[in-house]
Structures are given as C-alpha cells and as structure tokens.
Design a protein around this motif. Structure first.
Motif, mmCIF file in Angstrom:
data_model
loop_
_atom_site.group_PDB
_atom_site.id
_atom_site.type_symbol
_atom_site.label_atom_id
_atom_site.label_comp_id
_atom_site.label_asym_id
_atom_site.label_seq_id
_atom_site.Cartn_x
_atom_site.Cartn_y
_atom_site.Cartn_z
ATOM 1 N N ARG A 206 22.241 4.047 20.235
ATOM 2 C CA ARG A 206 21.246 4.971 20.764
ATOM 3 C C ARG A 206 20.265 5.421 19.683
ATOM 4 O O ARG A 206 19.056 5.533 19.921
ATOM 5 C CB ARG A 206 21.934 6.192 21.375
ATOM 6 N N LEU A 207 20.800 5.670 18.477
ATOM 7 C CA LEU A 207 19.938 6.125 17.382
ATOM 8 C C LEU A 207 18.972 5.026 16.957
ATOM 9 O O LEU A 207 17.814 5.311 16.616
ATOM 10 C CB LEU A 207 20.806 6.577 16.205
ATOM 11 N N GLU A 208 19.420 3.779 16.983
ATOM 12 C CA GLU A 208 18.533 2.653 16.656
ATOM 13 C C GLU A 208 17.322 2.634 17.579
ATOM 14 O O GLU A 208 16.193 2.363 17.142
ATOM 15 C CB GLU A 208 19.292 1.332 16.778
ATOM 16 N N THR A 209 17.533 2.910 18.857
ATOM 17 C CA THR A 209 16.435 2.920 19.821
ATOM 18 C C THR A 209 15.415 3.992 19.478
ATOM 19 O O THR A 209 14.203 3.756 19.528
ATOM 20 C CB THR A 209 16.977 3.143 21.242
ATOM 21 N N SER A 213 11.335 3.667 17.915
ATOM 22 C CA SER A 213 10.181 4.261 18.599
ATOM 23 C C SER A 213 9.350 5.155 17.684
ATOM 24 O O SER A 213 8.274 5.609 18.080
ATOM 25 C CB SER A 213 10.658 5.081 19.801
ATOM 26 N N ARG A 214 9.823 5.395 16.452
ATOM 27 C CA ARG A 214 9.126 6.316 15.537
ATOM 28 C C ARG A 214 8.047 5.569 14.749
ATOM 29 O O ARG A 214 8.055 5.535 13.520
ATOM 30 C CB ARG A 214 10.129 6.967 14.593
ATOM 31 N N THR A 215 7.102 4.966 15.447
ATOM 32 C CA THR A 215 6.079 4.152 14.787
ATOM 33 C C THR A 215 4.978 4.987 14.156
ATOM 34 O O THR A 215 4.283 4.523 13.260
ATOM 35 C CB THR A 215 5.469 3.169 15.796
ATOM 36 N N ALA A 222 13.842 3.298 9.286
ATOM 37 C CA ALA A 222 15.100 2.799 8.737
ATOM 38 C C ALA A 222 15.781 1.908 9.758
ATOM 39 O O ALA A 222 15.656 2.112 10.969
ATOM 40 C CB ALA A 222 16.010 3.967 8.372
ATOM 41 N N GLU A 223 16.482 0.913 9.263
ATOM 42 C CA GLU A 223 17.351 0.097 10.100
ATOM 43 C C GLU A 223 18.784 0.442 9.735
ATOM 44 O O GLU A 223 19.116 0.546 8.547
ATOM 45 C CB GLU A 223 17.071 -1.386 9.867
ATOM 46 N N ILE A 224 19.625 0.642 10.732
ATOM 47 C CA ILE A 224 20.989 1.090 10.469
ATOM 48 C C ILE A 224 21.999 0.119 11.063
ATOM 49 O O ILE A 224 21.716 -0.565 12.053
ATOM 50 C CB ILE A 224 21.230 2.506 11.042
ATOM 51 N N ALA A 225 23.157 0.044 10.438
ATOM 52 C CA ALA A 225 24.231 -0.825 10.925
ATOM 53 C C ALA A 225 25.552 -0.299 10.394
ATOM 54 O O ALA A 225 25.596 0.412 9.383
ATOM 55 C CB ALA A 225 24.014 -2.263 10.474
ATOM 56 N N LEU A 226 26.635 -0.640 11.084
ATOM 57 C CA LEU A 226 27.974 -0.263 10.653
ATOM 58 C C LEU A 226 28.656 -1.472 10.034
ATOM 59 O O LEU A 226 28.666 -2.561 10.619
ATOM 60 C CB LEU A 226 28.787 0.259 11.836
ATOM 61 N N ASP A 227 29.204 -1.292 8.853
ATOM 62 C CA ASP A 227 29.854 -2.379 8.130
ATOM 63 C C ASP A 227 31.360 -2.292 8.345
ATOM 64 O O ASP A 227 32.076 -1.607 7.630
ATOM 65 C CB ASP A 227 29.524 -2.276 6.632
ATOM 66 N N GLY A 228 31.832 -2.983 9.381
ATOM 67 C CA GLY A 228 33.253 -2.992 9.705
ATOM 68 C C GLY A 228 33.503 -4.023 10.790
ATOM 69 O O GLY A 228 32.718 -4.129 11.739
ATOM 70 N N TRP A 229 34.580 -4.810 10.678
ATOM 71 C CA TRP A 229 34.803 -5.890 11.648
ATOM 72 C C TRP A 229 35.039 -5.346 13.051
ATOM 73 O O TRP A 229 34.612 -5.942 14.037
ATOM 74 C CB TRP A 229 35.964 -6.770 11.217
ATOM 75 N N THR A 270 35.075 2.211 7.247
ATOM 76 C CA THR A 270 33.754 1.736 7.680
ATOM 77 C C THR A 270 32.640 2.390 6.850
ATOM 78 O O THR A 270 32.713 3.561 6.494
ATOM 79 C CB THR A 270 33.536 2.069 9.166
ATOM 80 N N ASP A 271 31.610 1.609 6.564
ATOM 81 C CA ASP A 271 30.456 2.126 5.815
ATOM 82 C C ASP A 271 29.213 2.090 6.710
ATOM 83 O O ASP A 271 29.096 1.246 7.599
ATOM 84 C CB ASP A 271 30.218 1.288 4.563
ATOM 85 N N LEU A 272 28.306 3.029 6.474
ATOM 86 C CA LEU A 272 27.016 3.066 7.160
ATOM 87 C C LEU A 272 25.980 2.410 6.268
ATOM 88 O O LEU A 272 25.744 2.852 5.139
ATOM 89 C CB LEU A 272 26.612 4.521 7.455
ATOM 90 N N LYS A 273 25.372 1.337 6.751
ATOM 91 C CA LYS A 273 24.344 0.623 6.004
ATOM 92 C C LYS A 273 22.962 1.042 6.492
ATOM 93 O O LYS A 273 22.701 1.063 7.698
ATOM 94 C CB LYS A 273 24.510 -0.893 6.172
ATOM 95 N N VAL A 274 22.087 1.396 5.550
ATOM 96 C CA VAL A 274 20.730 1.824 5.889
ATOM 97 C C VAL A 274 19.745 0.958 5.109
ATOM 98 O O VAL A 274 19.868 0.806 3.883
ATOM 99 C CB VAL A 274 20.515 3.312 5.545
ATOM 100 N N ILE A 275 18.780 0.390 5.810
ATOM 101 C CA ILE A 275 17.760 -0.475 5.211
ATOM 102 C C ILE A 275 16.397 0.205 5.307
ATOM 103 O O ILE A 275 16.037 0.742 6.362
ATOM 104 C CB ILE A 275 17.703 -1.836 5.927
ATOM 105 N N TYR A 276 15.655 0.189 4.205
ATOM 106 C CA TYR A 276 14.265 0.651 4.200
ATOM 107 C C TYR A 276 13.439 -0.485 4.806
ATOM 108 O O TYR A 276 13.135 -1.475 4.150
ATOM 109 C CB TYR A 276 13.853 0.961 2.772
ATOM 110 N N ALA A 277 13.110 -0.339 6.092
ATOM 111 C CA ALA A 277 12.553 -1.448 6.864
ATOM 112 C C ALA A 277 11.253 -1.997 6.281
ATOM 113 O O ALA A 277 11.053 -3.214 6.234
ATOM 114 C CB ALA A 277 12.332 -1.000 8.313
#
Length: 383
Positions: A206-209, A213-215, A222-229, A270-277
């Motif tokens: 939901r947060l990714e969406t 939209s914050r153009t 930021a792009e976010i992802a969870l690092d965990g299988w 689990t780790d939270l990965k954040v990318i400077y898009a």
C-alpha cells in the motif's frame, strides 16, 4: 484538531502542565533541554508502544515525584469527542512490576491499542536520521511502527513472535530437548511469523502505491522492498504453505540454532530496503541531506496512507525536523503538511525557522518544563 487539550502530570520535567490546542499546527520553541521533546513524547504515548524515545515506563516519571506519571488528552477523533489517558501509578512495594494503565473516557481499556480507534500518531525524530545507514534492527523497528499505525494489533503479534522464539531458544539450550515441545513451539512460531510478515508485506504494498503517486513532491521518491524469503513468497503462496515451509526450516536448523544460541532464520531478521529512485542508489549511499529528505518523504507518504485507509489523517510529531532543511525544502514541507490536513506538532530552538509555516499557527514558548503564558500566531503570504 484531533488533540484539543493535553495535560501532563509528573511527566519528564513537567510537574504539571496543561496546553489547549486550538489550531492544527502547533510549534514548540525554546532552548535545548527546556522540555519541547518531552511534550511531544507525551502525545506519542497516545499510541501503542513505548513512545518516540522507546523509554521504559519508569524512565519518564518526574524526578522529584513519587514515580507515578499521567498523560491525558481531550481529542476529537474518528469516533468524535473523547478523553484518552495513560500512565503508571506509584509502586506500593519496592521492586513491584510497573504496569501501564490506559483509559478512554475514564473507563479502563486493555491497552493503548484501543486508542487507535480514536486517533493515530506518527513521528519523525533526530534519532531516526541514521536509519538507512544503521543496523537492520533499527529499520525493522521503523518498519513495524509503520505497520502498527495501520494495524494497532501488530505490536502484540510481534511481541508474541519474540516470546515464541525465546521459548524455542530456551528449549534448544537443553542437552536433550523434548521433540514434542519443540514441535509445538515451532508450530506456534510459524503461525505468528507468517502473520507478522503478511501484514508487513501488505503495508509495504500500500505504501509503495502512495510513494509512486508523489510525483510533485520536493522530497525525493523512494522505492521500498522487504529483504526476506518469507516476504517474497507471501504474495503468491497460501499462508498455510509458507507456515509449513518455515516449520521445516526450524526443524532442520535445530542443531545450528542451538550452537548459535538464537534462531538464525525468520522474519525477526527481515530488513527494509530503501532505494533513492532518482539516482538508483541505496538510501545508505545517499548524502546525509538526501537521506533526511528521503525519510521525510517516507513519513509524509505514510501519513497519507493512514488518512486514505482510515479516513482520518494522523497526528504528526516532528522533532527538530526543519533545523537542517534549506529554506526551499522548509516551505515545501509546510505546504505538504497543509495539503495533508493533519494536526502537526513541531519543535525547534529558533522561532525564525517557522516564519513560513502558515497562518493559524500557535507558537508556544517553553522554558524549564513550563509553558509560557504568551502564545502568538504566525502568518505567511505563502498560504
């Protein structure tokens, strides 16, 4: 104006204090050590958890008091007018356990999770500035606060998972652990693990969406992802299947985990990965200023997500956030806060930093745990 009146008793450096909030933007100014952060910390106790400093309950009591403390707030929240109260009472015996009590309209409730029916509270504090370059445990704690503001029961599930993992670890310490007990504990651990991971995945989706939209924001995307299988499997597999897979992992790794003294696989790591898009780099590799801007953008997006999901914008606590922003970004922040339509509490040592914050802003001077009787309102031609 969710928080209409805030009353503190024996809280930090406040013996007694009462503040009437008649606006959506409240700025607390004063020298370092005056009690600005203490006041917004009191508001953070109107959310589940240990407040914005993650303090132990007895740590926030007034030093010259009897060990008790209380925070009370008259609010206008999702269910209308209500009075929320929380605190601890003086221990009758030395060494007795300290229990936090919570009340709504003076009636006891089970925990602060019940407060979420009335309002949500989120914050941004200086201790979070090193989030992206710090330990994974700090990002995981930040992640769970994001989830907690969406689902007030998330903390209880995380705590239950931690207790279950500790039980398993204690069993593995025994020379010949009972396999039946281990099976039972691992069965519970797997159910809790998938429940925790599932809600994290849903919140991040939901947060990714909202982030996408914050153009038009001045704060970088930021792009976010969870690092965990486990989190990677959740979108495409039934929960029961993932639970069984995790039970097999736990069963197969008993010897390894026993040697390590801890469970080496699961969502508790689990780790939270954040990318400077814009630059395609990890947030940890961005400059200090860029990391701050990314963090502000994440918190603003989270506030918007809560507003969309609940129909009510959260109370936002910003501690010393504007001090390190350039003038353009300060104005951009104030504009986004205005668009969000939330009640904002901000702190700062220099009143000049809030000159552009907008009309109808209450600026309250704090000195040595006392609220100055003089209040003034700032205005700006920008709004």
């Amino acid at each position: 104006m969710p928080v209409r009146r805030l009353t503190l008793t024996n809280f930090r450096n406040y013996h007694t204090a009462s503040l009437h909030a008649d606006t959506d933007t409240i700025v607390l100014v004063g020298p370092n050590g005056a009690g600005k952060t203490n006041l917004i910390e009191a508001i953070s106790f109107l959310a589940p958890g240990r407040g914005l400093r993650r303090a132990n309950l007895d740590e926030v009591a007034f030093l010259e008091g009897d060990g008790s403390w209380a925070v009370s707030a008259e609010i206008e929240g999702a269910l209308g007018l209500a009075t929320l109260g929380t605190g601890i009472e003086r221990a009758v015996e030395e060494g007795a356990s300290v229990l936090r009590k919570c009340r709504i309209d003076r009636e006891p409730v089970g925990s602060a999770a019940a407060f979420a029916d009335h309002l949500r509270v989120i914050w941004l504090v200086p201790a979070m500035d090193t989030l992206f370059a710090g330990a994974p445990s700090e990002r995981r704690r930040f992640l769970d606060r994001l989830v907690l503001a969406v689902d007030a029961e998330h903390a209880s599930r995380v705590n239950a998972l931690e207790r279950s993992l500790r039980s398993r670890n204690r069993l593995l310490e025994e020379p010949r652990p009972d396999p039946h007990w281990l099976d039972a504990v691992e069965h519970e651990t797997a159910e809790l693990a998938v429940a925790v991971a599932g809600l994290r995945v849903e919140t991040m989706r939901r947060l990714e969406t909202v982030l996408a939209s914050r153009t038009e924001s001045a704060f970088p995307a930021a792009e976010i992802a969870l690092d965990g299988w486990m989190e990677k499997l959740i979108p495409g597999h039934p929960a029961v299947e993932i639970e069984e897979r995790y039970r097999m992992v736990l069963r197969d790794n008993r010897a390894r985990d026993a040697a390590a003294g801890r469970t080496l696989d699961g969502p508790h790591l689990t780790d939270l990965k954040v990318i400077y898009a814009a630059k395609g780099i990890t947030a940890a590799d961005a400059s200090t200023g860029e990391q701050k801007a990314l963090l502000i953008g994440l918190v603003l997006a989270h506030a918007r997500l809560i507003a969309e999901m609940t129909g009510l914008a959260p109370v936002l606590l910003l501690d010393e956030v504007v001090a390190h922003l350039d003038p353009g970004r300060r104005v951009a922040l104030y504009e986004e806060l205005l668009q969000l339509g939330t009640q904002v509490w901000m702190t700062g040592a220099d009143p000049a930093l809030f000159a552009e914050v907008g009309t109808g802003t209450a600026v309250i001077e704090i000195a040595s745990g006392r609220l100055a009787p003089k209040q003034r309102t700032t205005g700006s031609a920008n709004h």
